[in-house]
Design a protein around this motif. Structure first.
Motif, short mmCIF file in Angstrom:
data_model
loop_
_atom_site.label_atom_id
_atom_site.label_comp_id
_atom_site.label_asym_id
_atom_site.label_seq_id
_atom_site.Cartn_x
_atom_site.Cartn_y
_atom_site.Cartn_z
N MET A 1 0.84 -1.21 0.00
CA MET A 1 0.00 0.00 0.00
C MET A 1 0.87 1.25 0.00
O MET A 1 1.78 1.37 0.80
CB MET A 1 -0.86 0.00 1.27
N GLU A 2 0.59 2.12 -0.91
CA GLU A 2 1.42 3.32 -1.05
C GLU A 2 0.54 4.56 -0.90
O GLU A 2 -0.54 4.66 -1.48
CB GLU A 2 2.05 3.28 -2.44
N TYR A 3 1.03 5.52 -0.09
CA TYR A 3 0.29 6.77 0.06
C TYR A 3 1.11 7.89 -0.54
O TYR A 3 2.30 8.01 -0.24
CB TYR A 3 0.08 7.09 1.54
N ARG A 4 0.50 8.72 -1.37
CA ARG A 4 1.22 9.90 -1.82
C ARG A 4 0.28 11.02 -2.24
O ARG A 4 -0.88 10.77 -2.59
CB ARG A 4 2.20 9.57 -2.95
N PHE A 5 0.83 12.23 -2.21
CA PHE A 5 0.06 13.39 -2.63
C PHE A 5 0.13 13.48 -4.15
O PHE A 5 1.16 13.20 -4.74
CB PHE A 5 0.62 14.67 -2.00
N LEU A 6 -0.98 13.87 -4.75
CA LEU A 6 -1.02 13.97 -6.21
C LEU A 6 -0.45 15.28 -6.70
O LEU A 6 -0.55 16.31 -6.04
CB LEU A 6 -2.47 13.86 -6.71
N MET A 7 0.11 15.23 -7.90
CA MET A 7 0.52 16.45 -8.57
C MET A 7 -0.74 17.01 -9.22
O MET A 7 -1.68 16.27 -9.46
CB MET A 7 1.56 16.12 -9.67
N ASP A 8 -0.72 18.32 -9.51
CA ASP A 8 -1.93 18.95 -10.07
C ASP A 8 -2.49 18.23 -11.28
O ASP A 8 -3.69 18.04 -11.40
CB ASP A 8 -1.63 20.42 -10.45
N PHE A 9 -1.60 17.78 -12.18
CA PHE A 9 -2.10 17.18 -13.42
C PHE A 9 -2.72 15.80 -13.19
O PHE A 9 -3.33 15.23 -14.06
CB PHE A 9 -0.99 17.10 -14.48
N GLU A 10 -2.55 15.27 -11.95
CA GLU A 10 -3.12 13.95 -11.67
C GLU A 10 -4.51 14.03 -11.03
O GLU A 10 -5.13 13.01 -10.76
CB GLU A 10 -2.20 13.18 -10.74
N ARG A 11 -4.96 15.27 -10.79
CA ARG A 11 -6.24 15.44 -10.11
C ARG A 11 -7.39 14.70 -10.80
O ARG A 11 -8.28 14.17 -10.16
CB ARG A 11 -6.62 16.93 -10.03
N GLN A 12 -7.32 14.71 -12.10
CA GLN A 12 -8.35 14.04 -12.90
C GLN A 12 -8.57 12.60 -12.41
O GLN A 12 -9.69 12.14 -12.31
CB GLN A 12 -7.90 14.05 -14.37
N MET A 13 -7.45 11.93 -12.10
CA MET A 13 -7.50 10.53 -11.63
C MET A 13 -8.36 10.42 -10.37
O MET A 13 -9.19 9.53 -10.24
CB MET A 13 -6.08 10.08 -11.24
N ALA A 14 -8.12 11.36 -9.45
CA ALA A 14 -8.85 11.33 -8.18
C ALA A 14 -10.33 11.60 -8.43
O ALA A 14 -11.19 10.97 -7.82
CB ALA A 14 -8.27 12.37 -7.22
N ASP A 15 -10.61 12.52 -9.33
CA ASP A 15 -12.00 12.84 -9.65
C ASP A 15 -12.71 11.61 -10.22
O ASP A 15 -13.83 11.29 -9.82
CB ASP A 15 -12.06 14.00 -10.64
N CYS A 35 -4.27 6.72 -1.78
CA CYS A 35 -3.70 5.44 -1.37
C CYS A 35 -3.78 4.51 -2.58
O CYS A 35 -4.83 4.39 -3.21
CB CYS A 35 -4.53 4.86 -0.22
N PHE A 36 -2.65 3.90 -2.90
CA PHE A 36 -2.59 3.00 -4.05
C PHE A 36 -2.24 1.59 -3.61
O PHE A 36 -1.42 1.40 -2.71
CB PHE A 36 -1.52 3.46 -5.04
N GLU A 37 -2.85 0.60 -4.26
CA GLU A 37 -2.52 -0.80 -4.01
C GLU A 37 -2.28 -1.43 -5.37
O GLU A 37 -3.18 -1.42 -6.23
CB GLU A 37 -3.68 -1.49 -3.28
N ASN A 38 -1.07 -1.94 -5.56
CA ASN A 38 -0.72 -2.52 -6.88
C ASN A 38 -0.97 -1.52 -8.00
O ASN A 38 -1.53 -1.87 -9.04
CB ASN A 38 -1.54 -3.80 -7.15
#
Lengths: 341, 86
Positions: A1-15, A35-38
């Motif tokens: 399990m990996e936790y990280r803050f997104l860069m601005d251009f990755e916001r779309q992914m979260a949305d 939070c990412f898994e695999n």
């Protein structure tokens, strides 16, 4: 399990992730933690100023402590940025998650709950506001909550009515920075415009008078639910805490038959405040030439460059300000912007 | 030791204590919340005060949110927060 803050251009992914679980990423978010898994996103949490929001975890990964990690990590990040008070608006089914992380429930309206954490403490905050206002807590008073963007004769009329009918009046000016006229200016214009009323005290509303900008709606199914729920929550906080601390027994509101937002507000006040022993006084708005005198009409006229027509709609103190350098700068801003506020 | 910046240590997980320290002018002020405040409130406060004394801190505002931490945990978190605040 990996936790990280997104860069601005990755916001779309979260949305997209949030949309897949029936939520969404709001536009004013400052940072988003995931939070990412695999390599796959399974959970996310964001914050905007001191409000934690846009928080969701994929169904099959719930109950594993990911929520705790996300919220703790995001609070740590906020702390490093100098934010020590944390607020969360969430559905009541998620309240336990936040309570188990030290958050305290402030108020609930329908199924939406406001919680606070860190060094936030509504009672301390309001008592501090009370002390600073210099108001006599042993007396009853009437209250108004106003935006005044800018302060018009319509607002003054409402305040003067309250001042005539009550021994003491307190006016709270909503603090939010999305208006054409910044908070400090709005506050100062209200204060100056009311200076002839000896029984009226004007203070800044503080952070527990929620503006619609602070209230997130990403978890509400129907978008039109937002207004209804937020106004009820705002009314509940007012009745439960603010009115008690400031000894308020009446709240004055102005009617405006053509404005949905105002109507929603008034409905919420009428349904919530009486249960806190606060009388709601609906006053017909001041009209001139058949139209209610409203700040939005004033802004419209300023945008169209019709400053002379504005003279009839605002007190002299507001008009004088509009003719100062700062006032002119704000008018220029209004002309250039294309926002409703 | 002199506290210069706000700092924190610990977490809100079970058996831990979350400590936030802030610069202060009015001596030592401790605000404690604990799930066992009635049974151990006084003891927890004493551990915090003793740790501050050992570190020779005279002016600080401590906000502590305890979730059942034992003495050595409290001491460690307080010391870490203080050192981070210098």
């Amino acid at each position: 399990m990996e936790y990280r803050f997104l860069m601005d251009f990755e916001r779309q992914m979260a949305d997209e992730f949030l949309k897949s679980i029936g939520l969404e990423l709001e536009n004013d978010v400052d940072e988003t933690l995931c939070c990412f898994e695999n390599g796959q996103m399974i959970g996310t949490c964001s914050y905007s100023k001191n409000v934690i929001k846009c928080f969701g975890i994929k169904e099959e990964y719930r109950g594993e402590g990911i929520a705790s990690s996300l919220i703790t990590k995001i609070q740590n990040r906020m702390f490093d940025k100098g934010i020590y008070e944390y607020f969360v608006f969430t559905l009541d089914k998620n309240v336990q998650i936040f309570k188990s992380l030290g958050f305290k429930e402030v108020a609930q309206a329908d199924s939406v709950v406001l919680l606070e954490g860190g060094i936030a403490d509504i009672n301390k905050y309001l008592n501090n506001m009370l002390k600073q206002s210099g108001v006599d807590q042993t007396k009853n008073r009437a209250a108004l909550v106003v935006n005044c963007n800018p302060f018009t004769l319509g607002h003054l009329y409402l305040i003067e009515r309250a001042a005539m009918e009550n021994e003491e009046v307190i006016v709270f000016v909503v603090e939010e920075d999305r208006s054409a006229f910044p908070t400090d200016i709005r506050y100062s214009l209200v204060k100056k415009g009311c200076s002839h009323l000896k029984n009226v005290v004007v203070i800044k509303g503080g952070r527990y008078i929620i503006s619609s900008n602070t209230f997130p709606s990403y978890f509400l199914r129907k978008k039109d639910e937002k207004l209804n729920v937020y106004t009820k929550l705002d009314a509940t906080i007012f009745g439960k805490y603010i009115a008690k601390v400031f000894n308020i027994n009446k709240r004055y509101v102005g009617t405006e038959p053509y404005c949905d937002v105002t109507n929603e507000y008034n409905k919420a006040m009428l349904s919530v405040l009486p249960s806190y022993n606060i009388e709601v006084c609906l006053v017909e708005r001041l009209t001139k030439d058949g139209r209610p005198v409203s700040a939005s009409i004033v802004r419209k006229l300023l945008k169209e460059g019709k400053i002379d027509e504005v003279k009839n709609l605002v007190p002299i103190t507001t008009f004088e300000f509009l003719n100062t350098d700062e006032g002119k700068r704000i008018i220029e801003n209004i002309k250039r912007r294309d926002l409703p506020h | 030791m002199k506290i210069v910046n706000p700092a924190k240590a610990g977490s809100l997980e079970s058996n831990d204590i979350f400590i936030m320290v802030f610069p202060n002018e009015k001596g030592i002020e401790i605000e404690l919340e604990s799930i066992v405040i009635k049974q151990f409130g006084k003891k927890i406060r004493k551990v915090i005060e003793d740790t501050l004394k050992e570190l020779e801190v005279e002016n600080v505002k401590v906000i502590a949110k305890d979730r059942g931490a034992l003495d050595y945990t409290i001491k460690a978190r307080v010391e870490t927060a203080i050192r981070r605040a210098m």
